[in-house]
Design a protein around this motif. Structure first.
Motif, PDB file in Angstrom:
ATOM      1  N   GLY A 208       0.810  -1.205   0.000  1.00  0.00           N
ATOM      2  CA  GLY A 208       0.000   0.000   0.000  1.00  0.00           C
ATOM      3  C   GLY A 208       0.843   1.254   0.000  1.00  0.00           C
ATOM      4  N   GLY A 209       0.202   2.367  -0.275  1.00  0.00           N
ATOM      5  CA  GLY A 209       0.930   3.624  -0.295  1.00  0.00           C
ATOM      6  C   GLY A 209       0.091   4.733  -0.894  1.00  0.00           C
ATOM      7  N   ILE A 210       0.708   5.904  -1.018  1.00  0.00           N
ATOM      8  CA  ILE A 210       0.023   7.091  -1.514  1.00  0.00           C
ATOM      9  C   ILE A 210       0.688   7.589  -2.790  1.00  0.00           C
ATOM     10  CG2 ILE A 210      -0.417   9.539  -1.023  1.00  0.00           C
ATOM     11  CD1 ILE A 210      -0.992   8.776   1.845  1.00  0.00           C
ATOM     12  N   LEU A 211      -0.125   7.798  -3.816  1.00  0.00           N
ATOM     13  CA  LEU A 211       0.326   8.373  -5.077  1.00  0.00           C
ATOM     14  C   LEU A 211      -0.201   9.801  -5.145  1.00  0.00           C
ATOM     15  CD1 LEU A 211      -0.677   5.391  -7.421  1.00  0.00           C
ATOM     16  CD2 LEU A 211       1.519   5.741  -6.263  1.00  0.00           C
ATOM     17  N   ILE A 212       0.666  10.752  -5.455  1.00  0.00           N
ATOM     18  CA  ILE A 212       0.250  12.149  -5.539  1.00  0.00           C
ATOM     19  C   ILE A 212       0.512  12.659  -6.949  1.00  0.00           C
ATOM     20  CG2 ILE A 212       0.440  14.455  -4.573  1.00  0.00           C
ATOM     21  CD1 ILE A 212       1.469  13.243  -2.003  1.00  0.00           C
ATOM     22  N   SER A 213      -0.526  13.116  -7.600  1.00  0.00           N
ATOM     23  CA  SER A 213      -0.427  13.602  -8.974  1.00  0.00           C
ATOM     24  C   SER A 213      -0.934  15.042  -9.028  1.00  0.00           C
ATOM     25  CB  SER A 213      -1.231  12.685  -9.908  1.00  0.00           C
ATOM     26  OG  SER A 213      -1.036  13.053 -11.259  1.00  0.00           O
TER      27      SER A 213
ATOM     28  N   LYS B 255      -2.416   8.343 -29.747  1.00  0.00           N
ATOM     29  CA  LYS B 255      -3.016   7.344 -28.861  1.00  0.00           C
ATOM     30  C   LYS B 255      -1.953   6.701 -27.967  1.00  0.00           C
ATOM     31  CE  LYS B 255      -6.828   6.345 -32.035  1.00  0.00           C
ATOM     32  NZ  LYS B 255      -7.493   5.341 -32.910  1.00  0.00           N
ATOM     33  N   LYS B 256      -1.016   7.530 -27.532  1.00  0.00           N
ATOM     34  CA  LYS B 256       0.065   7.018 -26.672  1.00  0.00           C
ATOM     35  C   LYS B 256       0.158   7.858 -25.401  1.00  0.00           C
ATOM     36  CE  LYS B 256       4.504   7.667 -27.567  1.00  0.00           C
ATOM     37  NZ  LYS B 256       5.832   7.539 -28.221  1.00  0.00           N
ATOM     38  N   TYR B 257       0.236   7.173 -24.259  1.00  0.00           N
ATOM     39  CA  TYR B 257       0.362   7.828 -22.957  1.00  0.00           C
ATOM     40  C   TYR B 257       1.656   7.400 -22.286  1.00  0.00           C
ATOM     41  CZ  TYR B 257      -4.349   9.764 -22.936  1.00  0.00           C
ATOM     42  OH  TYR B 257      -5.478  10.495 -23.228  1.00  0.00           O
ATOM     43  N   ARG B 258       2.241   8.322 -21.546  1.00  0.00           N
ATOM     44  CA  ARG B 258       3.449   8.036 -20.765  1.00  0.00           C
ATOM     45  C   ARG B 258       3.146   8.297 -19.290  1.00  0.00           C
ATOM     46  NH1 ARG B 258       8.821   7.445 -22.022  1.00  0.00           N
ATOM     47  NH2 ARG B 258       8.377   8.039 -24.174  1.00  0.00           N
ATOM     48  N   PHE B 259       3.510   7.319 -18.452  1.00  0.00           N
ATOM     49  CA  PHE B 259       3.254   7.394 -17.014  1.00  0.00           C
ATOM     50  C   PHE B 259       4.588   7.497 -16.286  1.00  0.00           C
ATOM     51  CE2 PHE B 259       2.267   6.076 -12.773  1.00  0.00           C
ATOM     52  CZ  PHE B 259       0.940   6.417 -12.562  1.00  0.00           C
ATOM     53  N   PHE B 260       4.727   8.520 -15.440  1.00  0.00           N
ATOM     54  CA  PHE B 260       5.943   8.727 -14.652  1.00  0.00           C
ATOM     55  C   PHE B 260       5.665   8.411 -13.180  1.00  0.00           C
ATOM     56  CE2 PHE B 260       5.877  11.762 -18.144  1.00  0.00           C
ATOM     57  CZ  PHE B 260       7.146  11.686 -18.689  1.00  0.00           C
TER      58      PHE B 260
ATOM     59  N   SER C 144       4.836   8.226  -3.723  1.00  0.00           N
ATOM     60  CA  SER C 144       5.457   8.422  -5.042  1.00  0.00           C
ATOM     61  C   SER C 144       4.672   9.500  -5.772  1.00  0.00           C
ATOM     62  CB  SER C 144       5.445   7.123  -5.857  1.00  0.00           C
ATOM     63  OG  SER C 144       5.980   7.353  -7.162  1.00  0.00           O
ATOM     64  N   TYR C 145       5.380  10.379  -6.469  1.00  0.00           N
ATOM     65  CA  TYR C 145       4.722  11.405  -7.270  1.00  0.00           C
ATOM     66  C   TYR C 145       4.553  10.858  -8.684  1.00  0.00           C
ATOM     67  CZ  TYR C 145       6.419  14.069  -3.281  1.00  0.00           C
ATOM     68  OH  TYR C 145       6.694  14.492  -2.005  1.00  0.00           O
ATOM     69  N   VAL C 146       3.334  10.854  -9.164  1.00  0.00           N
ATOM     70  CA  VAL C 146       3.043  10.204 -10.436  1.00  0.00           C
ATOM     71  C   VAL C 146       2.304  11.166 -11.366  1.00  0.00           C
ATOM     72  CG1 VAL C 146       2.936   7.909  -9.374  1.00  0.00           C
ATOM     73  CG2 VAL C 146       0.848   9.254  -9.586  1.00  0.00           C
ATOM     74  N   PHE C 147       2.602  11.051 -12.661  1.00  0.00           N
ATOM     75  CA  PHE C 147       1.949  11.886 -13.669  1.00  0.00           C
ATOM     76  C   PHE C 147       1.774  11.066 -14.937  1.00  0.00           C
ATOM     77  CE2 PHE C 147       4.533  14.539 -10.903  1.00  0.00           C
ATOM     78  CZ  PHE C 147       3.598  15.475 -10.461  1.00  0.00           C
ATOM     79  N   ALA C 148       0.614  11.219 -15.568  1.00  0.00           N
ATOM     80  CA  ALA C 148       0.327  10.513 -16.817  1.00  0.00           C
ATOM     81  C   ALA C 148      -0.033  11.544 -17.878  1.00  0.00           C
ATOM     82  CB  ALA C 148      -0.812   9.517 -16.626  1.00  0.00           C
ATOM     83  N   VAL C 149       0.723  11.592 -18.964  1.00  0.00           N
ATOM     84  CA  VAL C 149       0.502  12.592 -20.003  1.00  0.00           C
ATOM     85  C   VAL C 149       0.325  11.918 -21.360  1.00  0.00           C
ATOM     86  CG1 VAL C 149       1.772  14.410 -18.802  1.00  0.00           C
ATOM     87  CG2 VAL C 149       2.990  12.858 -20.329  1.00  0.00           C
ATOM     88  N   LYS C 150      -0.354  12.623 -22.240  1.00  0.00           N
ATOM     89  CA  LYS C 150      -0.569  12.122 -23.599  1.00  0.00           C
ATOM     90  C   LYS C 150       0.613  12.570 -24.451  1.00  0.00           C
ATOM     91  CE  LYS C 150      -4.071  11.498 -27.105  1.00  0.00           C
ATOM     92  NZ  LYS C 150      -5.520  11.438 -27.361  1.00  0.00           N
TER      93      LYS C 150
END
Length: 293
Positions: A112-117, A238-243, A228-234
């Motif tokens: 478990g944990g916390i993701l902050i976007s 039709k391609k997405y990148r998740f950090f 973890s700091y997470v971001f998902a961008v287009k």
């Protein structure tokens, strides 16, 4: 944050037409219609236009013409994100490609944990890249949707592993978060929004101080779970990148003053990462109120 209400426009019929367009004529046709819809919304709200113009013209230092073009492109990408989100939730995930950076960091959050976007890119679409975790993800949101719209959207959802925890006045969301973390689930916050009355901290963002909430970091400290700091961008059509950044634990300190000072250092790290992503993908920050006020 009284200027932001967190509510969606539209009604059930509108959503049904929207979903039918995606499922039958297809994504390409929906994208085509969006060309005209985005043009309308650029000028439909003076407050949103003013806020976005300030963002592009003052904060990112674009000239006036480029700023107006950027506002249109921002609305178009927002519309694409809504279309993509609906398509993925309706079972059309194979229409998109996902690239995941930081998979090894997320694998360390098996307990478990916390993701902050933040409100940049499309977390709900990019989050589909996290299916490999086999963990329930709880996205903490403001309960701003009309009930009949929520019921309809719930009916078409294919992925039931994503749960929404709605912030309410009765504080029941705090118990939901506690139970989810005890069940070794993931909690996702959007760290660039808060409600009036929440604890906040001013941090420089794009060259001007802005308020950010303290809550997600206080929870991570109290429950002793990784962040973890997470971001998902287009990235393209039709391609997405998740950090996902390396995880960190925020020590719990009993003294409230010392605890707040400790938490502030972690918030500054988040804002730094958030600014880096925003500068790299400036058209995908969907913020339609005066963020720096």
């Amino acid at each position: 944050m009284a200027l932001w209400e967190g509510k969606s426009r539209g009604n059930v019929l509108g959503y049904k037409i929207f979903v039918w367009t995606i499922m039958h004529p297809g994504l390409d046709f929906a994208y085509f219609l969006l060309i005209f819809v985005a043009a309308y919304f650029v000028f439909a709200s003076k407050k949103a236009f003013s806020s976005m113009f300030y963002y592009f013209h003052i904060r990112l230092k674009q000239n006036r013409i480029k700023s107006i073009i950027s506002i249109y492109r921002n609305y178009y990408l927002l519309g694409q994100g809504l279309i993509d989100k609906t398509a993925v939730n309706a079972g059309l995930k194979n229409k998109f490609n996902f690239i995941l950076e930081g998979k090894e960091n997320l694998l360390q959050m098996h307990d478990g944990g916390i993701l902050i976007s933040g409100h940049i890119g499309n977390w709900e679409v990019g989050g589909k890249a996290l299916d490999f975790l086999n963990q329930k993800i709880n996205l903490v949101i403001l309960d701003g949707e009309e009930q009949d719209i929520k019921n309809y959207i719930s009916d078409i959802l294919i992925d039931r592993n994503v749960h929404f925890i709605k912030i309410g006045d009765d504080l029941s969301h705090l118990f939901e978060i506690k139970n989810a973390l005890e069940n070794k689930e993931l909690i996702a916050f959007l760290g660039d929004r808060f409600l009036d009355g929440n604890q906040t901290m001013k941090v420089d963002f794009l060259g001007e101080p802005a308020l950010f909430p303290l809550g997600p970091w206080h929870m991570a400290s109290y429950f002793n779970v990784p962040v973890s700091y997470v971001f998902a961008v287009k990235e393209s059509y039709k391609k997405y990148r998740f950090f996902a950044t390396p995880i960190k634990f925020i020590p719990y300190v009993r003294n409230p003053m010392q605890r707040s000072e400790l938490v502030k250092n972690y918030i500054k790290e988040y804002v730094s990462e958030f600014e880096r992503i925003t500068r790299k993908y400036p058209l995908q920050w969907y913020n339609y109120y005066n963020f720096w006020k």
